[in-house]
Enzyme design. Sequence first.
Site, PDB file in Angstrom:
ATOM      1  N   ARG A  22       5.228 -52.948 -30.512  1.00 31.38           N
ATOM      2  CA  ARG A  22       3.996 -53.374 -31.198  1.00 31.38           C
ATOM      3  C   ARG A  22       4.060 -54.851 -31.502  1.00 31.38           C
ATOM      4  O   ARG A  22       5.019 -55.330 -32.096  1.00 31.38           O
ATOM      5  CB  ARG A  22       3.840 -52.635 -32.515  1.00 31.38           C
ATOM      6  CG  ARG A  22       3.045 -51.402 -32.323  1.00 31.38           C
ATOM      7  CD  ARG A  22       2.717 -50.772 -33.630  1.00 31.38           C
ATOM      8  NE  ARG A  22       2.721 -49.348 -33.395  1.00 31.38           N
ATOM      9  CZ  ARG A  22       2.635 -48.451 -34.331  1.00 31.38           C
ATOM     10  NH1 ARG A  22       2.563 -48.822 -35.592  1.00 31.38           N
ATOM     11  NH2 ARG A  22       2.628 -47.175 -34.023  1.00 31.38           N
ATOM     12  N   SER A 113      -1.500 -47.719 -33.377  1.00 27.40           N
ATOM     13  CA  SER A 113      -1.714 -46.715 -34.409  1.00 27.40           C
ATOM     14  C   SER A 113      -2.706 -47.182 -35.464  1.00 27.40           C
ATOM     15  O   SER A 113      -3.852 -47.483 -35.171  1.00 27.40           O
ATOM     16  CB  SER A 113      -0.368 -46.336 -35.025  1.00 27.40           C
ATOM     17  OG  SER A 113      -0.527 -45.271 -35.922  1.00 27.40           O
ATOM     18  N   HIS A 114      -2.247 -47.309 -36.700  1.00 25.65           N
ATOM     19  CA  HIS A 114      -3.109 -47.626 -37.835  1.00 25.65           C
ATOM     20  C   HIS A 114      -3.225 -49.117 -38.069  1.00 25.65           C
ATOM     21  O   HIS A 114      -3.885 -49.530 -39.016  1.00 25.65           O
ATOM     22  CB  HIS A 114      -2.520 -46.950 -39.067  1.00 25.65           C
ATOM     23  CG  HIS A 114      -1.054 -47.243 -39.201  1.00 25.65           C
ATOM     24  ND1 HIS A 114      -0.119 -46.688 -38.363  1.00 25.65           N
ATOM     25  CD2 HIS A 114      -0.382 -48.080 -40.008  1.00 25.65           C
ATOM     26  CE1 HIS A 114       1.075 -47.152 -38.664  1.00 25.65           C
ATOM     27  NE2 HIS A 114       0.957 -48.003 -39.661  1.00 25.65           N
ATOM     28  N   LYS A 126       3.668 -47.502 -25.751  1.00 22.83           N
ATOM     29  CA  LYS A 126       4.746 -46.564 -26.038  1.00 22.83           C
ATOM     30  C   LYS A 126       4.939 -45.677 -24.819  1.00 22.83           C
ATOM     31  O   LYS A 126       3.966 -45.205 -24.234  1.00 22.83           O
ATOM     32  CB  LYS A 126       4.324 -45.718 -27.242  1.00 22.83           C
ATOM     33  CG  LYS A 126       5.375 -44.759 -27.710  1.00 22.83           C
ATOM     34  CD  LYS A 126       4.999 -44.164 -29.049  1.00 22.83           C
ATOM     35  CE  LYS A 126       3.845 -43.208 -28.908  1.00 22.83           C
ATOM     36  NZ  LYS A 126       3.891 -42.093 -29.833  1.00 22.83           N
ATOM     37  N   ASP A 278      -6.310 -41.700 -38.076  1.00 18.01           N
ATOM     38  CA  ASP A 278      -6.037 -43.124 -37.890  1.00 18.01           C
ATOM     39  C   ASP A 278      -6.456 -43.630 -36.508  1.00 18.01           C
ATOM     40  O   ASP A 278      -7.102 -42.921 -35.745  1.00 18.01           O
ATOM     41  CB  ASP A 278      -4.552 -43.418 -38.129  1.00 18.01           C
ATOM     42  CG  ASP A 278      -3.681 -42.872 -37.013  1.00 18.01           C
ATOM     43  OD1 ASP A 278      -4.044 -41.824 -36.442  1.00 18.01           O
ATOM     44  OD2 ASP A 278      -2.644 -43.478 -36.708  1.00 18.01           O
ATOM     45  N   ASP A 280      -5.140 -44.046 -33.573  1.00 18.48           N
ATOM     46  CA  ASP A 280      -4.850 -43.295 -32.350  1.00 18.48           C
ATOM     47  C   ASP A 280      -4.868 -41.786 -32.571  1.00 18.48           C
ATOM     48  O   ASP A 280      -4.449 -41.021 -31.700  1.00 18.48           O
ATOM     49  CB  ASP A 280      -3.501 -43.724 -31.770  1.00 18.48           C
ATOM     50  CG  ASP A 280      -2.355 -43.477 -32.733  1.00 18.48           C
ATOM     51  OD1 ASP A 280      -2.573 -43.541 -33.957  1.00 18.48           O
ATOM     52  OD2 ASP A 280      -1.234 -43.208 -32.264  1.00 18.48           O
ATOM     53  N   ASP A 282      -3.257 -39.661 -34.562  1.00 19.28           N
ATOM     54  CA  ASP A 282      -2.119 -38.776 -34.857  1.00 19.28           C
ATOM     55  C   ASP A 282      -1.898 -38.556 -36.352  1.00 19.28           C
ATOM     56  O   ASP A 282      -1.173 -37.658 -36.748  1.00 19.28           O
ATOM     57  CB  ASP A 282      -0.832 -39.251 -34.155  1.00 19.28           C
ATOM     58  CG  ASP A 282      -0.435 -40.657 -34.514  1.00 19.28           C
ATOM     59  OD1 ASP A 282      -1.170 -41.324 -35.281  1.00 19.28           O
ATOM     60  OD2 ASP A 282       0.618 -41.120 -34.019  1.00 19.28           O
ATOM     61  N   ARG A 283      -2.533 -39.379 -37.196  1.00 17.84           N
ATOM     62  CA  ARG A 283      -2.345 -39.186 -38.644  1.00 17.84           C
ATOM     63  C   ARG A 283      -3.502 -38.402 -39.247  1.00 17.84           C
ATOM     64  O   ARG A 283      -4.601 -38.362 -38.673  1.00 17.84           O
ATOM     65  CB  ARG A 283      -2.270 -40.534 -39.353  1.00 17.84           C
ATOM     66  CG  ARG A 283      -1.071 -41.327 -38.961  1.00 17.84           C
ATOM     67  CD  ARG A 283      -0.948 -42.589 -39.794  1.00 17.84           C
ATOM     68  NE  ARG A 283       0.318 -43.241 -39.465  1.00 17.84           N
ATOM     69  CZ  ARG A 283       0.933 -44.116 -40.216  1.00 17.84           C
ATOM     70  NH1 ARG A 283       0.398 -44.481 -41.365  1.00 17.84           N
ATOM     71  NH2 ARG A 283       2.082 -44.650 -39.840  1.00 17.84           N
ATOM     72  N   GLU A 364       5.823 -35.952 -41.592  1.00 18.97           N
ATOM     73  CA  GLU A 364       6.298 -37.159 -42.251  1.00 18.97           C
ATOM     74  C   GLU A 364       5.373 -37.484 -43.406  1.00 18.97           C
ATOM     75  O   GLU A 364       4.178 -37.180 -43.379  1.00 18.97           O
ATOM     76  CB  GLU A 364       6.298 -38.336 -41.282  1.00 18.97           C
ATOM     77  CG  GLU A 364       7.250 -38.189 -40.125  1.00 18.97           C
ATOM     78  CD  GLU A 364       7.414 -39.508 -39.390  1.00 18.97           C
ATOM     79  OE1 GLU A 364       8.357 -40.239 -39.733  1.00 18.97           O
ATOM     80  OE2 GLU A 364       6.603 -39.809 -38.501  1.00 18.97           O
ATOM     81  N   SER A 366       4.128 -40.173 -44.048  1.00 20.70           N
ATOM     82  CA  SER A 366       3.154 -41.181 -43.641  1.00 20.70           C
ATOM     83  C   SER A 366       1.928 -40.536 -42.989  1.00 20.70           C
ATOM     84  O   SER A 366       1.440 -41.005 -41.980  1.00 20.70           O
ATOM     85  CB  SER A 366       3.822 -42.160 -42.677  1.00 20.70           C
ATOM     86  OG  SER A 366       4.480 -41.445 -41.637  1.00 20.70           O
ATOM     87  N   LYS A 377       2.570 -36.234 -33.575  1.00 19.87           N
ATOM     88  CA  LYS A 377       1.835 -35.734 -34.722  1.00 19.87           C
ATOM     89  C   LYS A 377       0.372 -35.651 -34.320  1.00 19.87           C
ATOM     90  O   LYS A 377      -0.062 -36.289 -33.369  1.00 19.87           O
ATOM     91  CB  LYS A 377       2.069 -36.593 -35.949  1.00 19.87           C
ATOM     92  CG  LYS A 377       1.827 -38.053 -35.770  1.00 19.87           C
ATOM     93  CD  LYS A 377       2.454 -38.792 -36.943  1.00 19.87           C
ATOM     94  CE  LYS A 377       2.223 -40.269 -36.807  1.00 19.87           C
ATOM     95  NZ  LYS A 377       3.421 -41.056 -37.011  1.00 19.87           N
TER      96      LYS A 377
HETATM   97  C1  G1P Z   1       5.571 -45.748 -39.908  1.00 26.29           C
HETATM   98  C2  G1P Z   1       5.810 -44.491 -40.711  1.00 26.29           C
HETATM   99  C3  G1P Z   1       6.514 -43.452 -39.879  1.00 26.29           C
HETATM  100  C4  G1P Z   1       5.698 -43.187 -38.614  1.00 26.29           C
HETATM  101  C5  G1P Z   1       5.415 -44.486 -37.896  1.00 26.29           C
HETATM  102  C6  G1P Z   1       4.465 -44.276 -36.723  1.00 26.29           C
HETATM  103  O1  G1P Z   1       6.797 -46.289 -39.488  1.00 26.29           O
HETATM  104  O2  G1P Z   1       6.537 -44.777 -41.876  1.00 26.29           O
HETATM  105  O3  G1P Z   1       6.683 -42.287 -40.620  1.00 26.29           O
HETATM  106  O4  G1P Z   1       6.384 -42.321 -37.753  1.00 26.29           O
HETATM  107  O5  G1P Z   1       4.802 -45.422 -38.785  1.00 26.29           O
HETATM  108  O6  G1P Z   1       3.229 -43.782 -37.115  1.00 26.29           O
HETATM  109  P1  G1P Z   1       7.523 -47.504 -40.247  1.00 26.29           P
HETATM  110  O7  G1P Z   1       6.544 -48.634 -40.287  1.00 26.29           O
HETATM  111  O8  G1P Z   1       7.826 -47.016 -41.624  1.00 26.29           O
HETATM  112  O9  G1P Z   1       8.760 -47.788 -39.450  1.00 26.29           O
HETATM  113 ZN    ZN Z   2      -1.088 -43.314 -35.389  1.00 25.52          ZN
END
Ligand code: G1P
Ligand code: ZN
Length: 545
Positions: A22, A113-114, A126, A278, A280, A282-283, A364, A366, A377
Amino acid sequence: MSPHEIAITPFDGQKPGTSGLRKKVMVFRQPGYLEAFVQSVFDTQADLRGGTLVLGGDGRFFNRQAIQVILRMAAANGIARALVGRAGILSTPAASAVIRRHGAQGGLVLSASHNPGGPDGDFGIKFNIGNGGPAPESVTEAIYRRTTQIERYRVFDHHDLDLDHVSLQHINGMAVEVIDPVDDYAALQETLFDFEAIRALIRRPDFRFRFDAMHAVTGPYAKRLLVEMLGAPADAVINAEPKEDFGGHHPDPNPAHAEALYRETVLEARLDFAAASDGDGDRNMILGRGIAVSPSDSLAVLAANATLVPGYAKGLAGVARSMPTSRAADAVAAGLGIASFETPTGWKFFGNLLDAGRITLCGEESYGTSSAHVREKDGLWAVLFWLNLLAVKPGETVASLLTTHWRRFGRHYYSRHDYEAVDAGIAAAALQRLRDALPSLPGNRIGGLVVTTADDFAYTDPIDQSISTGQGLRVVCGEQARVIARLSGTGTEGATVRLYFELFEADPARQRDDVQARIAPLVDFAEHMTGLRAASGRRGPDVIT
Ligand code: G1P
Ligand code: ZN
């Protein structure tokens, strides 16, 4: 036509983090940057040659250009067939479902992702392996090592393909199938949940419900599942058009970034059920009238009630949670007499346990929850699961499901405090202070609690015995409390420090207290040990979840 070989020199720092590579969009737009990483994947993943590659992303800025580049490179690297989501769209769980369903050898998922999108935002890539899940560390390490030595990439000269229609096209010998991004995913969900019961719930005039796609990838998925298949009114799904910049917002489903939905549902108690996903897909965030479900609790509630849902009616093999996730799921596993596992942060650590059939559900803190149906997820899956539970438990609400759960298993008060974009040196020094103190902590008191263990979390994978060290500092007070500190592996600016606080409460009379008030002594302890606020000049965390 033969492929070109284009000479390049390695780029620094192409090391995948918690979830792929990323970086800022402008980093990815440097000539050869994306290509160097993708060629490193192709060079190290021999079974892609002659095989099938799944390709898609969350639709953020640079998604389409990246897909065209990757297709031209895939053809030049001997991939036989590429499956691409229409318009370049595949949510992360849908990509996982497509890889599995079509027996692909792997996939490239384009997402940050987010993290915010747009020309000044973030981009990510990824690699997922043939089980549909994120590549394990052994694979990401091999890819990274290759990026440090890469000298050339292979590509065909070819015009851009039409990604906007379901079709079969070719680049030289490689077949490119543009597929509907939702079909496989929706078909899979239908095998897991009682759609009839959910339909009846959603149609109830007194059931007020909303899903916020946050201008991100889940819009088309939510419209298909919730509106077309389950009969929700069209306006129950909001912000459903995926946008390249997510409408300028931060597509992260939590009380801070889905503020309006949170206010309407939790503070103003105007909706019975609300959820968001979120960038993508997955959240997930689950809210009920007057109450927010902590993601750790969500995993525990789903596990405790899983047999009410058709896909899990036979019971669970076991559950797993990431280390910082609260131990609420462990309490359920103990109650059900099933195995529970504690893994490092990041979905890739669940893959082996899922493949070996040792766990059925995992999650998780998160806002990530999922099961063995995919190897990622899955945001909408969690929403459907909650809806299914509400549908088959007449008279129950989100709040009553939670309070009943806490009465039975006890409540794990939980909160995560994030300090974002901290100077990397200051962040490292703060964590080092705590790390240095770990050996001396057992026996010390935090308020009325006694520290029983304190360590730097290391994990030995029970399936392949691989070892991952340095996965977060944890200070544990028996079953009563934990304070955890780690650095984010997904940020793109400075360092993000995450502090996690968990406090167990068995007494039902004390299970509806204010979370922040209950964990305050743990928060003070963390500051005392790390000196983070003092050193960074921050008055408090940037985001509290
Ligand atoms: C964060 C979340 C983790 C999740 C990841 C991808 O990672 O804490 O649980 O799997 O995003 O969505 P971190 O930024 O803490 O390494
Ligand atoms: Zn995501």
